[in-house]
Design a protein around this motif. Structure first.
Motif, short mmCIF file in Angstrom:
data_model
loop_
_atom_site.label_atom_id
_atom_site.label_comp_id
_atom_site.label_asym_id
_atom_site.label_seq_id
_atom_site.Cartn_x
_atom_site.Cartn_y
_atom_site.Cartn_z
N THR A 1 37.35 34.71 27.38
CA THR A 1 37.03 34.88 28.78
C THR A 1 38.25 34.50 29.61
O THR A 1 39.19 33.89 29.12
CB THR A 1 35.85 33.99 29.20
OG1 THR A 1 36.17 32.60 28.92
CG2 THR A 1 34.57 34.36 28.45
N GLY A 2 38.22 34.86 30.91
CA GLY A 2 39.30 34.51 31.81
C GLY A 2 40.63 35.06 31.32
O GLY A 2 40.72 36.16 30.78
N GLU B 1 48.05 40.35 37.08
CA GLU B 1 46.96 39.53 37.62
C GLU B 1 47.45 38.65 38.77
O GLU B 1 46.73 38.45 39.76
CB GLU B 1 46.35 38.66 36.52
CG GLU B 1 45.16 37.84 36.99
CD GLU B 1 44.36 37.24 35.86
OE1 GLU B 1 43.14 37.10 36.02
OE2 GLU B 1 44.95 36.94 34.82
N LYS C 1 46.07 38.48 42.66
CA LYS C 1 45.72 37.26 43.37
C LYS C 1 46.46 37.17 44.71
O LYS C 1 45.89 36.75 45.72
CB LYS C 1 46.05 36.04 42.51
CG LYS C 1 45.13 35.85 41.31
CD LYS C 1 45.53 34.63 40.50
CE LYS C 1 44.65 34.45 39.28
NZ LYS C 1 45.07 33.28 38.46
N MET D 1 40.86 39.10 39.82
CA MET D 1 40.17 39.89 38.81
C MET D 1 39.04 39.10 38.16
O MET D 1 39.19 37.92 37.84
CB MET D 1 41.16 40.34 37.73
CG MET D 1 42.34 41.14 38.25
SD MET D 1 43.42 41.74 36.91
CE MET D 1 42.37 43.04 36.22
N THR D 2 37.92 39.77 37.97
CA THR D 2 36.81 39.20 37.19
C THR D 2 37.01 39.57 35.73
O THR D 2 37.87 40.38 35.37
CB THR D 2 35.48 39.77 37.69
OG1 THR D 2 35.47 41.19 37.48
CG2 THR D 2 35.28 39.48 39.18
N ASP D 3 36.20 38.98 34.85
CA ASP D 3 36.28 39.34 33.43
C ASP D 3 35.97 40.83 33.24
O ASP D 3 36.57 41.49 32.39
CB ASP D 3 35.30 38.49 32.61
CG ASP D 3 35.81 37.09 32.38
OD1 ASP D 3 36.99 36.83 32.70
OD2 ASP D 3 35.04 36.24 31.90
N ARG D 4 35.04 41.35 34.02
CA ARG D 4 34.72 42.77 33.92
C ARG D 4 35.93 43.62 34.31
O ARG D 4 36.24 44.62 33.65
CB ARG D 4 33.53 43.11 34.82
CG ARG D 4 33.16 44.59 34.82
CD ARG D 4 31.93 44.83 35.68
NE ARG D 4 31.64 46.25 35.81
CZ ARG D 4 31.01 46.97 34.92
NH1 ARG D 4 30.56 46.39 33.80
NH2 ARG D 4 30.78 48.25 35.11
N ALA D 5 36.62 43.19 35.39
CA ALA D 5 37.80 43.94 35.83
C ALA D 5 38.91 43.89 34.78
O ALA D 5 39.62 44.87 34.56
CB ALA D 5 38.29 43.39 37.16
N ARG D 6 39.07 42.74 34.14
CA ARG D 6 40.08 42.62 33.08
C ARG D 6 39.76 43.57 31.93
O ARG D 6 40.65 44.24 31.38
CB ARG D 6 40.16 41.18 32.58
CG ARG D 6 40.69 40.18 33.61
CD ARG D 6 40.84 38.79 32.99
NE ARG D 6 41.25 37.81 33.97
CZ ARG D 6 40.40 37.01 34.64
NH1 ARG D 6 39.09 37.09 34.39
NH2 ARG D 6 40.85 36.14 35.53
#
Length: 237
Positions: free
Chosen positions: A140-141, A163, A167, A173-178
């Motif tokens: 994650t992250g 990333e 910022k 970015m969210t985990d979904r975006a990553r």
């Protein structure tokens, strides 16, 4: 960091190989100590770096040297998104404690023929486990990028730079975006880390919120001024 208290195995071929760096021999010993009964070690470069006060880059070079010399074999396990979820290091040399090859998948085979260690050594291997050999949790992250990049330091740096740009634009970015970014990269440049770095750098430089094919891959736009000049001069391509 608590040091493991397990026995390590360093065969003579590894100990006396003059091509190997001294730390590579020490690392080989640590790998044998961390192998479980399947015969592989799943410790990360970060784990080894903290254990021996070395950089992750140095650890990667040492493992690569062991692999080139034929002392270990590396298997990279990826999920359906092509994200690296585990790296398995197999010892490629026979020893009294470790099988040289992965055990066969035939579960009906007796333990003595399935690649498991001999009975007198089986208890030794059973105790020779650490938490890092368990099935890893999905990253994650920022760990998503590290898992995807694997040993490609340049790719990880490009992902982190992208990333940071997001910022700075107040579009974190969210985990979904990553995950969407990584799938998009894989579509644009399948299994080509060098091209993926160039694509990421382009988006970072231009402050784009996602990635696109390289500008050099796009056909040149027609120039209307040139077309008018050609008609005036009485010729057209």
């Amino acid at each position: 960091m608590e040091n493991p208290s397990y026995w390590a195995v360093v065969p003579a071929s590894v100990r006396y190989d003059k091509k190997l760096r001294a730390n590579a021999k020490l690392l080989y010993a640590e790998i044998t100590a961390l192998c479980n009964k399947q015969g592989y070690c799943s410790a990360s470069n970060e784990y080894f770096a903290g254990l021996y006060d070395l950089s992750k880059k140095t650890i990667g070079e040492l493992i690569s040297q062991l692999a080139r010399c034929g002392y270990v074999r590396l298997d990279i396990v990826r999920d359906e998104r092509q994200v690296v979820v585990e790296r398995r290091i197999w010892c490629a040399i026979e020893s009294p404690f470790l099988p040289a090859d992965p055990p066969p998948k035939n579960q009906g085979t007796s333990p003595e023929n399935s690649g498991d260690p001999p009975p007198k050594n089986r208890e030794y291997i059973k105790e020779n486990k650490t938490s890092i050999n368990n099935t890893p949790l999905p990253p994650t992250g920022a760990g998503i990028f590290a898992a995807y990049a694997g040993e490609h330091a340049g790719l990880l740096e490009a992902l982190q730079g992208f990333e940071e740009m997001r910022k700075a634009k107040r579009k974190p970015m969210t985990d979904r975006a990553r995950g969407m970014l990584l799938r998009r990269l894989q579509d644009l440049a399948p299994n080509d880390p060098a091209m993926q770095v160039r694509i990421l750098d382009q988006s970072t430089f231009k402050c784009w919120l996602t990635v696109f094919p390289l500008d050099t891959d796009k056909p040149a736009a027609p120039n209307p001024q040139n077309d008018r000049r050609q008609v005036t001069n009485g010729w057209i391509d």
